[in-house]
Design a protein around this motif. Structure first.
Motif, mmCIF file in Angstrom:
data_model
loop_
_atom_site.group_PDB
_atom_site.id
_atom_site.type_symbol
_atom_site.label_atom_id
_atom_site.label_comp_id
_atom_site.label_asym_id
_atom_site.label_seq_id
_atom_site.Cartn_x
_atom_site.Cartn_y
_atom_site.Cartn_z
ATOM 1 N N THR A 723 0.803 -1.217 0.000
ATOM 2 C CA THR A 723 0.000 0.000 0.000
ATOM 3 C C THR A 723 0.841 1.274 0.000
ATOM 4 O OG1 THR A 723 -0.155 -0.536 2.350
ATOM 5 C CG2 THR A 723 -2.129 -0.816 1.040
ATOM 6 N N GLU A 724 2.107 1.170 0.283
ATOM 7 C CA GLU A 724 2.961 2.369 0.313
ATOM 8 C C GLU A 724 3.695 2.566 -1.007
ATOM 9 O OE1 GLU A 724 1.085 2.233 3.326
ATOM 10 O OE2 GLU A 724 2.417 0.514 3.337
ATOM 11 N N LEU A 725 3.461 1.668 -1.942
ATOM 12 C CA LEU A 725 4.201 1.743 -3.199
ATOM 13 C C LEU A 725 3.255 2.077 -4.340
ATOM 14 C CD1 LEU A 725 6.410 -1.394 -2.630
ATOM 15 C CD2 LEU A 725 7.045 0.991 -2.360
ATOM 16 N N PRO A 726 3.818 2.680 -5.389
ATOM 17 C CA PRO A 726 2.959 2.965 -6.539
ATOM 18 C C PRO A 726 2.458 1.661 -7.153
ATOM 19 C CG PRO A 726 5.269 3.376 -7.064
ATOM 20 C CD PRO A 726 5.203 3.085 -5.606
ATOM 21 N N ASP A 727 1.341 1.762 -7.818
ATOM 22 C CA ASP A 727 0.726 0.573 -8.377
ATOM 23 C C ASP A 727 1.683 -0.154 -9.317
ATOM 24 O OD1 ASP A 727 -1.252 -1.280 -8.932
ATOM 25 O OD2 ASP A 727 -1.937 -0.146 -10.678
ATOM 26 N N ARG A 728 2.395 0.611 -10.127
ATOM 27 C CA ARG A 728 3.316 -0.038 -11.066
ATOM 28 C C ARG A 728 4.663 0.669 -11.048
ATOM 29 N NH1 ARG A 728 -1.431 -0.890 -13.918
ATOM 30 N NH2 ARG A 728 -1.754 -3.057 -14.519
ATOM 31 N N ILE A 729 5.712 -0.124 -11.041
ATOM 32 C CA ILE A 729 7.058 0.413 -11.197
ATOM 33 C C ILE A 729 7.401 0.219 -12.672
ATOM 34 C CG2 ILE A 729 9.483 0.085 -10.584
ATOM 35 C CD1 ILE A 729 8.344 -0.964 -7.803
ATOM 36 N N GLU A 730 7.605 1.321 -13.363
ATOM 37 C CA GLU A 730 7.787 1.254 -14.823
ATOM 38 C C GLU A 730 9.274 1.178 -15.154
ATOM 39 O OE1 GLU A 730 5.099 4.526 -16.408
ATOM 40 O OE2 GLU A 730 4.625 4.535 -14.271
ATOM 41 N N ILE A 731 9.622 0.223 -16.000
ATOM 42 C CA ILE A 731 11.037 -0.031 -16.269
ATOM 43 C C ILE A 731 11.318 -0.048 -17.766
ATOM 44 C CG2 ILE A 731 12.936 -1.693 -15.979
ATOM 45 C CD1 ILE A 731 11.403 -2.844 -13.588
ATOM 46 N N ASP A 732 12.405 0.574 -18.148
ATOM 47 C CA ASP A 732 12.907 0.431 -19.514
ATOM 48 C C ASP A 732 14.384 0.071 -19.417
ATOM 49 O OD1 ASP A 732 12.851 0.426 -22.258
ATOM 50 O OD2 ASP A 732 11.813 2.357 -22.395
ATOM 51 N N HIS A 733 14.806 -0.852 -20.261
ATOM 52 C CA HIS A 733 16.208 -1.276 -20.212
ATOM 53 C C HIS A 733 16.992 -0.668 -21.359
ATOM 54 C CE1 HIS A 733 15.375 -4.385 -17.281
ATOM 55 N NE2 HIS A 733 14.386 -4.822 -18.036
ATOM 56 N N LEU A 734 18.243 -0.395 -21.083
ATOM 57 C CA LEU A 734 19.197 -0.044 -22.129
ATOM 58 C C LEU A 734 20.276 -1.093 -21.983
ATOM 59 C CD1 LEU A 734 18.813 2.767 -23.555
ATOM 60 C CD2 LEU A 734 20.876 3.466 -22.358
ATOM 61 N N GLU A 735 20.760 -1.655 -23.078
ATOM 62 C CA GLU A 735 21.810 -2.666 -22.923
ATOM 63 C C GLU A 735 23.072 -2.217 -23.635
ATOM 64 O OE1 GLU A 735 20.800 -6.862 -23.339
ATOM 65 O OE2 GLU A 735 18.672 -6.372 -23.250
ATOM 66 N N THR A 736 23.982 -1.574 -22.901
ATOM 67 C CA THR A 736 25.303 -1.334 -23.481
ATOM 68 C C THR A 736 26.241 -2.356 -22.854
ATOM 69 O OG1 THR A 736 25.883 0.340 -21.844
ATOM 70 C CG2 THR A 736 24.902 1.119 -23.873
ATOM 71 N N PRO A 737 26.634 -3.366 -23.640
ATOM 72 C CA PRO A 737 27.391 -4.485 -23.069
ATOM 73 C C PRO A 737 28.709 -4.029 -22.462
ATOM 74 C CG PRO A 737 26.714 -4.932 -25.341
ATOM 75 C CD PRO A 737 26.412 -3.504 -25.073
ATOM 76 N N SER A 738 29.086 -4.680 -21.388
ATOM 77 C CA SER A 738 30.394 -4.404 -20.813
ATOM 78 C C SER A 738 31.448 -5.073 -21.671
ATOM 79 C CB SER A 738 30.487 -4.959 -19.396
ATOM 80 O OG SER A 738 31.845 -4.903 -18.974
ATOM 81 N N PRO A 739 32.494 -4.321 -22.013
ATOM 82 C CA PRO A 739 33.578 -4.944 -22.778
ATOM 83 C C PRO A 739 34.497 -5.771 -21.882
ATOM 84 C CG PRO A 739 34.063 -2.628 -22.374
ATOM 85 C CD PRO A 739 32.705 -2.889 -21.782
ATOM 86 N N LEU A 740 34.252 -5.759 -20.597
ATOM 87 C CA LEU A 740 35.242 -6.298 -19.678
ATOM 88 C C LEU A 740 35.116 -7.789 -19.405
ATOM 89 C CD1 LEU A 740 35.367 -3.451 -17.008
ATOM 90 C CD2 LEU A 740 36.922 -3.872 -18.919
ATOM 91 N N ASN A 741 33.933 -8.368 -19.588
ATOM 92 C CA ASN A 741 33.800 -9.775 -19.218
ATOM 93 C C ASN A 741 33.208 -10.578 -20.363
ATOM 94 O OD1 ASN A 741 30.785 -9.797 -18.872
ATOM 95 N ND2 ASN A 741 31.299 -8.266 -17.313
ATOM 96 N N PRO A 742 33.369 -11.903 -20.304
ATOM 97 C CA PRO A 742 33.000 -12.741 -21.457
ATOM 98 C C PRO A 742 31.522 -12.658 -21.813
ATOM 99 C CG PRO A 742 33.847 -14.104 -19.612
ATOM 100 C CD PRO A 742 34.016 -12.680 -19.228
#
Ligand SMILES: Cc1cc2nc3c(=O)[nH]c(=O)nc-3n(C[C@H](O)[C@H](O)[C@H](O)COP(=O)(O)OP(=O)(O)OC[C@H]3O[C@@H](n4cnc5c(N)ncnc54)[C@H](O)[C@@H]3O)c2cc1C
Ligand code: FES
Ligand code: FES
Lengths: 808, 293, 169
Positions: A723-742
């Protein structure tokens, strides 16, 4: 071709057990164990004059009572200081049982072993400790004033003073066209997993070995710490992590006194002993985090570009420094977020107070860092009258700047170099998601209807996946099942699922054929632990490398068995096939049998591998340089952290009359590189956001001036319900891959929580029209802020006149 | 967090319960729903010698709704009152308030009478009993007595039920014709004890003008406080927006205490603001009820 | 002096169980430690978190705030009792799995029991009602988003189950 599991919304393999009530959490184990309970100091600061146990001796169910006097050898020394640092000039740690002084209410003073927890509490109640109370230091202001000292031999209550700088920030500020100063504060909170700490130990007197189960984030850490205290060899101690009911940082501390005490008592009594922390104890004896006071000075040009940034802050680390300076170091180094000021200076004091220790809680110093930086950005925007997103854009590190070297030293002792990220793109995505550009119209319409709404945003960059290393083992059983093991532990993040996804792709097997074990020192004796959003990155990479080794061996063996070129082989669904040659195939299970030349046949299958069946008699049964079985084992040790980032926006409504604060919308744009399992990443963000909102509006540790925690219960420490949280947590992803790991991944575990307080403060400020410089904020506090800014409920619906306290 | 040891009995009738309690005197404590007592026991903030568990006294598990009011037996759970349409019809304030008591799961076990005897100044049902001028029927070895609400609450967590006695029933008078009620509160989290709450009953005359108004306050005073507001609102139209002086009137008559969730000033501010809200809603409810009659 | 013990009889997940307990034994401890039904968890032992929620005669209660002796003669359903007789997950359990409604799983048993009773009383909840159904339980991991989704999904699964049974008969 089986579709790749990496990146798929795969349901978790952990859940069937857990939803059936078949999970095995710490207190579900050891039905035969004795119970350990702790006598805790009711005083925040006192000398212990005497401990009288006579009244407790008659109580039914008593097995033993121990005090500091009963300890000897390493047990009588202070607990280890886990992460030493050259600047930590006055590090102090507590004893497993207080020696002659207690420094926080809740510190362990004596221990009781009894037949069960009921009896143990009866006994604890009857142990009389005579204390001589000493003056108490609570709160950063009092610690700084140093009228009283927490530790007599620590002048000024200062454990450490650390300065880092790049360029000459003071000169840059002095020369800047505009200067602002902000005083900020963030209060204490705590990780507060729903399951408290717990540990069970069994001593095997016949073999002189100790088995421990602990609800910990670092099984190898507990093992090493207990072995050192008990004078045991590492190989004589096993630590297994059962199902863990949440950690969020507090279970990374190792050892807790109880982990040592339980082990010690089990050996001494030669009986299994268990400690299950209750909620009240958790409040007063498990670590807290967050509390800081900050003073920011910033110089900027007419465009809002940062010319010089100087931050001075004071960090409350409680009564001891078992985890070194990790939290304030992270604050000081992650403060810059996605920005590149021309010059930066940061200085902090890490201060003792007579309160529970402060060690990392999800976010670990970053929420404070984001608060300082993002409040500053908002203040600059306000001062110059430009949009808050615009001032941020003008200061962003751009993709072209990557890798970007801040010329600072990060928490792992390595240079702070961002590897990847596209901040302008993240901001654009966030603005679109939340509807930033249309908000003014919405706000005006709401105002006209007598409502107050505001929007805020905050950005952060998070160094994840730090070293030193993790390992992975991938073993193919003769049944064809794949056994995967890594040493770090799980507290609900779904590691078994994501690791199985990785292995399924690497080996070409079904996830159903994979069993993953985490946090068992028998299976993986070398490991570090789960913290700093590092599990997927470091263990995930190690497991991928291990699986590749196993695959190479599979292909080699199969090539021999099928008399084919390894390049012509493919593995699908646990079977190696020669491409384009139907019928030419061999299962992984059979290969596992063949890989292990046997003297004895245990079953039909193993007959295949006995000495009269296989082998080239011109060679040893196991060729030189080879090992029996199909096992891939590897370690991944990153050069440096990989930097995830994100931006959050919040829309809040503040009630003009009651000052209640409601989060209407919460939007997250998040870049953690390649995503192994979106369901799990989103779940991590949801949980983090809930903790961020909790930290912004509800949760705090309310100490009174005597060092008593006044809200040591779930009644008064206000973790949000749905009840203390908004009805929906809206998420969008960006994927910039890390060059550091396999795998090109970055950590995701802490993303949700970091900018919570900053974003919500920004939104409340926008709704109310006056600065919000201290978080968390309650309706009562907002009410008083309104009074201070002379805005009574009567003129509440009128548009706010921005007014600012800050100097320019 | 485990209770200390105690002796235990489990009577199955009111008479037996009263006898056991009378015999134990100072040493006996009633266990009803346990939703207040057990947290205290688990934290060892209470250490009763004897618990007399009334959960098997099924004859006390009743709600009796008659035109004159609602009688709630000592074993009736909050949830029963919340669900009872009959009770809500005869006295709408009951449902308006009881649904604000804790969370549904707590209401499944906690009893309304228990919460009244517990006499928590933050308890909704204590305020309701006081506001409505209800009463509690108490049984002891010397027989039964009925204690009016105004004499029932002696201090925080202190009621007129004496050691050795059992509260058997609470009585809430019915809504009077022409009246309406409302209950409103602010809590830090949904379901928490209120930082401040106000229940109001407003009576309207035939012209829909206010002829009586009372309000009860939660978390504002050591015992439930009821203020008669008639002198401020008498004769006003029920939707008169100019009754704002109510807030000041209330604030001049209360002396709330601060705690970690709210300062005294904020509580006082809320008491004023919520009174306004509650009185308006109650007046509107009264008007609606009159129109539907 | 040792404590007086009481013989109590409970019907747990449909099966009669006799237990001998001291009066102060909490129902949560009785289930977990006397009956080894460790699926019921305790997160606070003061009634706030809801992890210990079980059904007592079908209604959700906090088992940390009920004495085992008080439950004498009554029926208790724990998370272990939600699984179908053939071992398959119930609609609510399945929905939590489908919707990633749990992370560490410590709070989960309390949600599952609460929702099981909630959907019995209201098989077709709106989103708002679904939120309300879980409003008295704390979860520190999930931010509740997927728990609310699980409630709605469970309602769908249960309805489909119901239809299937109706078709079969
Ligand atoms: C998490 C949580 C939140 C809560 N929130 C609220 C809230 O917001 N508002 C609210 O009003 N309450 C709240 N409560 C308390 C709840 O309403 C309790 O049910 C109620 O206060 C006590 O009723 P009980 O039947 O549980 O009484 P018990 O706990 O059994 O008893 C309480 C006290 O009253 C005495 N007693 C009980 N019945 C009798 C009787 N018939 N005769 C004589 N003495 C008796 C007992 O001896 C004891 O001293 C909350 C409780 C919890 C655990
Ligand atoms: S353990 Fe019972 S409500 Fe938390
Ligand atoms: S899943 Fe961990 S507390 Fe809910």
């Amino acid at each position: 071709m089986i579709p790749r599991k990496f990146g798929a919304r795969v349901a978790r393999v952990e859940d069937e057990r857990l939803v059936s009530g078949a999970g095995a959490y710490l207190d579900d184990l050891g039905a035969d164990a004795l119970t350990l309970a702790v006598v805790r100091s009711p005083h925040a600061h006192a000398k212990i004059l005497d401990i009288d146990v006579t009244g407790a001796l008659e109580v039914d169910g008593l097995i033993a009572i121990y005090t500091y006097e009963d300890l000897d050898g390493p047990m009588a020394d202070p607990l280890p200081l886990l992460i030493p640092h050259p600047a930590l000039s006055h590090g102090r740690t507590q004893y497993v049982l207080a020696k002659d002084e207690v420094n926080y209410a809740g510190e362990a003073v004596a221990m009781v072993v009894a037949v069960d927890r009921y009896a143990a509490e009866d006994i604890v109640e009857r142990i009389v400790v005579d204390y001589e109370p000493l003056p108490v230091v609570v709160g950063i202001q009092n610690a700084r004033a140093a009228t009283h000292l927490v530790h007599e031999d620590v002048p000024g209550n200062v454990a450490a003073n650390v300065v880092q700088q790049v360029g000459d920030a003071e000169a840059a500020i002095a020369a800047a066209p505009h200067v602002l100063e902000l005083d900020l504060s963030i209060e204490r909170s705590a990780a507060m997993p729903l399951e408290g700490r717990g540990v069970l130990a069994r001593w095997d007197p016949d073999f002189g070995r100790l088995r421990i189960w602990s609800s910990t984030q670092s099984s190898t850490g507990v093992r090493a710490a207990v072995a050192a205290k008990l004078g045991l060899d590492l190989s004589d101690v096993t630590v297994t992590t059962p199902d863990v009911g949440g950690g969020f940082g507090v279970k990374i501390m190792h050892p807790w006194p109880e982990e040592i005490l339980v082990s010690w008592a089990a050996r001494r009594l030669q009986r299994p002993v268990k400690f299950t922390e209750d909620r009240r104890e958790h409040f007063v004896s498990s670590a807290h985090e967050r509390g800081q006071l900050q003073h920011v000075r910033v110089g900027f040009d007419d465009e809002g570009r940062l010319l010089g940034l100087s931050v001075r802050f004071w960090h409350d680390h409680g009564a001891y420094t078992p985890y070194g300076l990790i939290v304030p170091i992270i604050t000081s180094t992650q403060l810059l977020g996605p920005y590149k000021p021309d010059a930066y200076r940061v200085e902090f004091d890490s201060l003792y107070t007579n309160t529970v220790v402060v060690t990392p809680y999800r976010g670990a110093g970053r929420p404070q860092a984001a608060f300082a930086m993002e409040r500053t950005m908002d203040a600059i925007a306000q001062k110059l009258g430009i949009d808050r997103t615009e001032v941020r854009s003008r200061n962003f590190i751009t993709p072209d700047d990557m890798p970007y070297d801040h010329q600072l030293t990060f928490q792992d002792g390595r240079p702070l170099i961002y590897d990847s990220g596209d901040f302008p793109q993240s901001l654009a995505t966030l603005k679109a998601l939340v509807g930033w550009d249309n908000f003014t119209a919405y706000r005006d319409a709401a105002r006209a209807a007598g409502r107050r709404v505001g929007i805020g945003l905050a950005c952060y960059v998070e160094g994840t996946g730090i070293g030193p290393y993790e390992g992975g083992t991938v073993e193919i059983e003769t049944s064809g099942r794949i056994k995967v093991s890594t040493g770090l532990t799980s507290q609900g993040q779904g590691h078994r699922t994501v690791f199985a996804q990785i292995v399924a792709d690497e080996l070409g097997v079904s996830m159903d054929d994979i069993d993953v074990v985490t946090g068992d020192t028998d299976r993986s004796p070398f490991a570090v632990g789960t913290f700093a959003s590092r599990a997927a990155v470091v263990s995930g990479s190690a497991i991928a490398l291990a699986a590749r080794k196993a695959r190479a061996k599979v292909l080699k063996l199969a090539a021999e068995a099928l008399e084919a070129d390894p390049a012509d082989l493919e593995i699908t669904d646990g079977v190696v096939r020669v491409t384009g040659a139907p019928g030419a195939e061999i299962s992984l299970g059979t290969l596992a049998v063949l890989s292990n030349p046997l003297r004895y046949a245990f079953d039909e299958q193993s007959k295949l591998a006995t000495q009269f069946t296989v082998g080239d008699s011109s060679q040893p049964p196991v060729p030189h340089g080879e090992q029996p079985g199909i096992e891939g084992n590897d370690y991944y040790s990153p050069m440096q952290a990989t930097f995830a980032n994100g931006m959050h926006a919040a829309i809040v409504e503040t009630d003009p009359v009651t000052a209640e604060i409601t989060v209407l919308r919460y939007c997250v744009v998040h870049d953690c590189g390649n995503i192994i399992n979106p369901i799990i990443v989103e779940g991590q963000i949801h949980g983090g956001v809930a903790q961020g909102i909790g930290g912004a509006l509800y949760e705090r540790m309310a100490y009174d001036e005597d060092g008593q925690l006044q809200n040591a219960s779930f009644m008064d420490f206000l973790m949000p319900y749905v009840t203390e949280l908004p009805d929906r947590i809206e998420i969008d992803h960006l994927e910039t891959p890390s060059p550091l790991n396999p795998l090109g991944i970055k950590g995701a575990g802490e993303a949700g929580v970091i900018p919570g307080s900053a974003a919500i403060a920004s939104a409340i400020e926008d709704a109310e029209g006056f600065p919000v410089r201290a978080m968390p904020i309650s309706p009562s506090e907002l009410f008083h802020l309104r009074l201070r800014h002379r805005r009574t409920p009567a003129d509440a619906a009128a548009p706010a006149q921005p007014e600012r306290k800050s100097i320019s | 967090m485990k209770p200390p040891a105690f002796d235990y009995s489990r009577p199955t009738s009111t008479r037996e319960a009263v006898n056991v309690l009378a015999e134990l005197g100072e040493d006996g404590n009633v266990l009803a729903g346990g939703q207040s007592l057990l947290p205290l026991l688990n934290m060892r903030l209470a250490a009763p010698r004897n618990l007399v568990d009334i959960n098997a006294v099924t004859e006390l598990d009743y709600l009796r709704v008659t035109p004159d009011g609602v009688r709630v037996g000592a074993l009736s759970r909050h949830s029963a009152l919340e669900r009872s349409d009959d009770a809500a019809r005869v006295q709408p304030l009951l449902r308006q308030a009881v649904r604000l008591v804790a969370h549904a799961t707590i209401r499944n076990r906690g009893t309304t009478v228990g919460s009244i005897v517990h006499a928590d100044p933050s308890g909704e049902m204590t305020a309701v009993l006081s506001l409505l001028g209800g009463s509690v029927r108490v049984a002891g070895s010397a027989g039964e007595r009925t204690v009016p609400a105004e004499d029932f609450f002696l201090g925080p967590l202190e009621s007129a039920v004496r050691p050795g006695e059992l509260a058997v029933e609470a009585f809430f008078p019915a809504r009077t014709p022409g009246s309406g009620s409302s209950f409103t509160e602010i809590s830090r989290r949904h379901g928490d004890y209120a930082v401040c709450g106000v229940g109001a009953v407003v009576e309207l005359d035939a012209d829909l003008r206010v002829c009586g108004a009372r309000a009860a306050f939660l978390s504002i005073s050591p015992t439930p406080l009821v203020l008669d507001l008639a002198e401020v609102v008498h004769g006003r139209s029920f939707d008169d927006t100019a009754i704002e002086e109510l807030s000041a009137y209330v604030q001049a008559r209360i002396d709330p205490q601060p705690d970690i969730h709210a300062t005294a000033a904020y509580r006082s501010h809320l008491a004023g603001a919520l009174t306004l809200r509650a009185v308006r809603e109650a007046a509107r409810a009264a008007a609606d009820l009159e129109r539907t009659v | 002096m040792s404590e007086q013990l009481h013989d109590i009889r409970l019907t747990v997940n449909g099966a009669p169980r006799n237990v001998v307990v001291p009066a102060r034994r909490l129902l949560s401890d009785c289930l977990r430690h006397d009956l080894q039904l460790t699926g019921t968890h305790v997160g606070c032992e003061h009634g706030v978190c809801g992890a210990c929620t079980v059904l007592l005669d079908g209604e959700p209660v906090r088992s940390c705030l009920v004495l085992a002796v008080s439950a004498h003669g009554h029926a208790v359903t724990t998370v272990e009792g939600l699984t179908r007789p053939d071992g398959r997950l119930s609609a609510v359990q399945q929905a939590f799995r489908d919707c990633h409604g749990l992370q560490c799983g410590f709070c989960t048993p309390g949600f599952l029991t609460t929702i099981t009773a909630g959907l019995r009383d209201n098989p077709t909840p709106s989103r708002e009602q679904a939120r309300d159904m879980v409003a008295g339980n704390l979860c520190r991991c999930t931010g509740y988003q997927n728990i609310v989704a699980s409630v709605l999904r469970a309602a769908e699964l249960a309805a489909a189950d119901h239809d299937r049974r109706a078709d079969a008969s």
